[in-house]
Design a protein around this motif. Structure first.
Motif, short mmCIF file in Angstrom:
data_model
loop_
_atom_site.label_atom_id
_atom_site.label_comp_id
_atom_site.label_asym_id
_atom_site.label_seq_id
_atom_site.Cartn_x
_atom_site.Cartn_y
_atom_site.Cartn_z
N ALA A 59 0.62 -0.92 -0.10
CA ALA A 59 -0.39 -0.18 0.08
C ALA A 59 0.86 1.44 0.48
O ALA A 59 1.58 1.36 0.38
N LEU A 60 0.63 1.70 -0.71
CA LEU A 60 1.82 3.45 -0.65
C LEU A 60 0.92 4.55 -0.18
O LEU A 60 1.38 5.88 0.21
N GLU A 61 -0.40 4.21 0.51
CA GLU A 61 -0.44 4.84 2.55
C GLU A 61 -1.22 4.26 3.81
O GLU A 61 -1.81 3.30 2.97
N GLN A 62 -0.85 5.00 4.21
CA GLN A 62 -1.18 3.79 5.55
C GLN A 62 -2.49 4.29 6.03
O GLN A 62 -2.67 5.55 6.27
N ASN A 63 -2.54 3.06 6.79
CA ASN A 63 -4.07 3.67 7.21
C ASN A 63 -3.69 3.97 9.07
O ASN A 63 -3.55 3.48 9.35
N ILE A 64 -5.10 4.87 9.21
CA ILE A 64 -4.79 4.92 10.34
C ILE A 64 -5.33 4.00 11.50
O ILE A 64 -6.34 3.33 11.20
N ASP A 65 -4.47 3.87 12.96
CA ASP A 65 -5.35 2.79 13.92
C ASP A 65 -6.54 2.88 14.43
O ASP A 65 -6.89 4.58 13.96
N LYS A 66 -7.59 2.79 14.52
CA LYS A 66 -8.92 2.50 15.10
C LYS A 66 -9.10 3.61 16.69
O LYS A 66 -9.99 4.51 16.29
N PRO A 97 -4.93 9.79 3.68
CA PRO A 97 -6.72 10.20 3.38
C PRO A 97 -7.11 10.01 4.36
O PRO A 97 -8.23 10.33 4.47
N ASP A 98 -6.75 9.05 5.80
CA ASP A 98 -8.26 8.32 6.20
C ASP A 98 -8.04 9.97 7.38
O ASP A 98 -9.10 9.94 7.56
N LYS A 102 -11.25 12.40 7.89
CA LYS A 102 -11.97 12.42 9.46
C LYS A 102 -11.77 14.83 9.47
O LYS A 102 -12.44 14.92 10.15
N ILE A 103 -10.55 14.91 9.22
CA ILE A 103 -10.79 16.78 9.44
C ILE A 103 -10.27 17.45 8.55
O ILE A 103 -11.32 18.53 8.58
N LYS A 104 -11.25 17.24 6.82
CA LYS A 104 -11.22 17.83 6.36
C LYS A 104 -12.33 19.94 5.87
O LYS A 104 -12.50 20.74 5.45
N ARG A 105 -13.68 19.04 7.40
CA ARG A 105 -14.47 19.72 7.26
C ARG A 105 -14.02 20.88 8.42
O ARG A 105 -14.77 21.41 8.98
N LEU A 106 -13.06 20.45 9.49
CA LEU A 106 -12.60 21.02 9.98
C LEU A 106 -11.70 22.62 9.81
O LEU A 106 -11.39 22.50 8.77
N LYS A 107 -11.53 23.35 11.04
CA LYS A 107 -10.49 24.72 10.35
C LYS A 107 -8.67 24.04 10.88
O LYS A 107 -9.00 23.46 11.57
N VAL A 108 -7.94 23.89 9.39
CA VAL A 108 -6.96 23.19 9.84
C VAL A 108 -5.59 24.60 9.35
O VAL A 108 -5.38 25.18 8.30
N ALA A 109 -4.82 24.22 10.05
CA ALA A 109 -3.19 25.68 10.00
C ALA A 109 -2.50 24.52 9.50
O ALA A 109 -2.63 23.36 10.91
#
Length: 380
Positions: A59-66, A97-98, A102-109
């Motif tokens: 996999a080219l990207e890692q999944n975050i743990d639960k 990507p996980d 999760k955070i794309k709807r939040l304000k991110v600095a």
């Protein structure tokens, strides 16, 4: 006189090839044996072939743990403010990507660290634009983008003031990978922190999980939570020994190597990776890496022999005892656009090549499971 027949054997395990009994060693479909000639192809038994099909599927990207995902769910539920710390050197791999989902709807600095690894010719404005575009590609428009070095005299107070205003009385979650410089940032913040609340600073398991999180009270009803660094499972750094890590993690300015590849050339980075110009016009390449990484241009047809010898004699660094067999590598091929623009191909934790896309086909071999990313280049 008796007739002689050459006995065919599996190129991988050496079993005698046969097409009569599927369950026995050396089975191969009869049609592959019919009319076989030695100069036409290499044959593997069915068992070895099935095993080899899974070799290059890392996999080219890692999944975050639960449990980490649960913490980020809380951040979303409370409309928290996210501070995402990224290492400028390894960032041009991939964004998980996980986490993004999760955070794309939040304000991110966004804070880019290790600025001091890059030449002063590259302006902070360019680095900030680089980070902004990468985050926008995955659907996040940063609330702010800051560039920090490791200098002790960096004034962190304006950033703290901005975050306190931008969070709109909500909690803050500080996230980043293990190598992002997140801990250094927290230590800088704590030097200017005054606790005017009834709560102490604590480091304990986040509610409902076994994940240890530092909680810093901002007010009596809001906190800054520092999450542990995300795993380096998709970084070359997480796949090699400590002595090899010392070679591939930059301590000074990032080195820039210049080479021109013609069809059939490969650029080898120790025994950890190579970039091959499989087809296309001669291509000028810049390779960015730590000072401990040594490179060499060789004929692609000799790469396997070179790696085998280099693993024994170690005359081109870095070499890892954990990565010394073709099964330890992933192998990918990029067919580039003919757009005349600068593109990067990055191996997370090791470095990246930068070149002008002219319809080339470029093959990349790198430690299995590491993140690989192709993108428009900005730091050339």
């Amino acid at each position: 006189m008796g007739k002689v027949r050459r006995v065919l054997r599996c190129y991988n395990c050496g079993a005698v090839l046969q097409s009569k009994k599927v369950s026995e060693k050396g089975y191969v479909p009869a049609e592959l044996l019919d009319g076989y000639t030695w100069d036409s192809q290499v044959l593997y038994c069915q068992k070895c072939f099935d095993e080899m099909k899974s070799i290059n599927t890392g996999a080219l990207e890692q999944n975050i743990d639960k449990q980490t995902a649960k913490i980020l769910d809380d951040a979303v539920a409370t409309d928290a403010y996210i501070i995402y710390v990224v290492d400028l050197f390894t960032f041009n791999g991939t964004l998980n990507p996980d986490i993004i989902k999760k955070i794309k709807r939040l304000k991110v600095a966004v804070i880019g660290t290790h600025r001091d690894l890059f030449s002063n010719i590259i302006k902070d404005k360019t680095l900030a634009q680089f980070l902004t575009e990468r985050f926008e590609e995955v659907g996040i428009k940063p609330d702010s983008v800051s560039i920090l070095g490791s200098e002790s005299d960096v004034d962190i107070k304006p950033l703290m003031k901005h975050f306190n205003s931008a969070r709109k009385a909500h909690d803050i979650y500080l996230i980043g990978s293990k190598s992002s410089g997140k801990t250094v940032l927290i230590n800088k913040m704590l030097k200017h922190y005054e606790n005017k609340t009834k709560w102490p600073i604590k480091s304990e398991s986040y509610r409902g999980t076994n994940v240890k999180v530092m909680s810093i009270p901002i007010t009596n009803s809001s906190f800054l939570y520092e999450l542990p660094g995300f795993s380096l499972a998709t970084s070359v750094v997480g796949k090699v020994e400590k002595e090899v890590q010392k070679l591939i993690i930059p301590r000074r300015k990032v080195e820039t190597h210049y080479r021109t590849l013609v069809k059939g050339d490969a650029l080898v980075a120790g025994s950890l990776a190579y970039f091959e110009l499989f087809s296309g016009k001669p291509t000028a390449i810049k390779f960015y890496c730590a000072e401990g990484v040594e490179i060499k241009k060789i004929a692609a047809s000799k790469v396997n022999d070179f790696l085998e010898e280099n693993n024994r004699k170690r005359y081109l660094r870095p070499v890892s005892e954990r990565i010394d067999n073709f099964r330890d590598y992933d192998f990918f091929e990029y067919t580039m656009e003919n757009d005349g623009k600068v593109h990067d191909i990055s191996v997370e934790g090791l470095g990246w090549i930068s070149f002008v896309a002219k319809g080339q086909v470029i093959r990349v071999m790198f430690p299995k499971g590491s993140a690989l990313k192709e993108s428009l280049g900005k730091l050339r």
